[in-house]
Design a protein around this motif. Structure first.
Motif, mmCIF file in Angstrom:
data_model
loop_
_atom_site.group_PDB
_atom_site.id
_atom_site.type_symbol
_atom_site.label_atom_id
_atom_site.label_comp_id
_atom_site.label_asym_id
_atom_site.label_seq_id
_atom_site.Cartn_x
_atom_site.Cartn_y
_atom_site.Cartn_z
ATOM 1 N N ARG A 131 5.755 -13.872 -9.439
ATOM 2 C CA ARG A 131 5.839 -13.506 -8.028
ATOM 3 C C ARG A 131 4.722 -14.215 -7.268
ATOM 4 O O ARG A 131 3.564 -14.172 -7.688
ATOM 5 C CB ARG A 131 5.696 -11.998 -7.905
ATOM 6 N N PRO A 133 1.797 -15.026 -4.405
ATOM 7 C CA PRO A 133 0.827 -14.119 -3.768
ATOM 8 C C PRO A 133 1.255 -13.770 -2.340
ATOM 9 O O PRO A 133 2.041 -14.484 -1.705
ATOM 10 C CB PRO A 133 -0.470 -14.945 -3.781
ATOM 11 N N LYS A 134 0.681 -12.640 -1.848
ATOM 12 C CA LYS A 134 1.005 -12.194 -0.496
ATOM 13 C C LYS A 134 0.546 -13.239 0.517
ATOM 14 O O LYS A 134 -0.425 -13.964 0.302
ATOM 15 C CB LYS A 134 0.297 -10.878 -0.177
ATOM 16 N N LYS A 135 1.236 -13.310 1.637
ATOM 17 C CA LYS A 135 0.864 -14.229 2.696
ATOM 18 C C LYS A 135 -0.447 -13.802 3.328
ATOM 19 O O LYS A 135 -0.747 -12.602 3.453
ATOM 20 C CB LYS A 135 1.950 -14.270 3.773
ATOM 21 N N ARG A 136 -1.244 -14.771 3.735
ATOM 22 C CA ARG A 136 -2.555 -14.494 4.301
ATOM 23 C C ARG A 136 -2.409 -13.966 5.723
ATOM 24 O O ARG A 136 -1.698 -14.538 6.540
ATOM 25 C CB ARG A 136 -3.376 -15.792 4.300
ATOM 26 N N ARG A 137 -3.113 -12.849 5.982
ATOM 27 C CA ARG A 137 -3.093 -12.280 7.337
ATOM 28 C C ARG A 137 -4.207 -12.904 8.169
ATOM 29 O O ARG A 137 -5.325 -13.076 7.665
ATOM 30 C CB ARG A 137 -3.286 -10.765 7.285
#
Length: 138
Positions: A131, A133-137
């Motif tokens: 999976r 990684p989460k998108k950067r905020r």
């Protein structure tokens, strides 16, 4: 008064000849692992026990030269030389990895005189992989 006990199954009286020279291998499996930095050639018998191995690094190539096709060809020739002396005539070839040494190692195996029953590509391919990684905020 004290009697010496003779050992029936002692190691000294056991084997007369060396085990490596006594084993005859008519058929085996040649594993070629070709990365961008090195090429490793491992030869096993049918059960998977390693008989001989060689790599571009053990053949004397250092640094970036280990990833070259010539280094892979030399490594394959070194690994096969010891196995042909033990009587190997047939082999299966398993090639793994994306490196430059894939084709050169296979060419060296074909040139050695061993009959190849099949050549298989066993490079691991992800079926959608990990999976991300989460998108950067911001």
């Amino acid at each position: 008064m004290i009697k010496t006990i003779t050992r029936i199954g002692s190691r000294r009286s056991g084997r007369i000849s060396s085990r490596k020279t006594g084993r005859r291998i008519p058929k085996g499996v040649i594993h070629v692992q070709a990365s961008f930095n090195n090429t490793i050639v491992t030869i096993t018998d049918i059960r998977g026990r390693v008989v001989s191995w060689s790599s571009a690094g053990t053949c004397g190539f250092k640094g970036t030269r280990r990833g070259t096709p010539f280094a892979a060809q030399t490594a394959a020739a070194n690994a096969i030389r010891t196995v042909v002396d033990q009587g190997m005539q047939r082999a299966e070839v398993m090639i793994k990895g994306p490196g430059l040494g894939r084709d050169a190692a296979l060419r060296a195996i074909r040139r050695s005189g061993i009959l190849l029953s099949f050549v298989r590509d066993v490079t691991p391919m992800p079926h959608n992989g990990c999976r991300p990684p989460k998108k950067r905020r911001i």
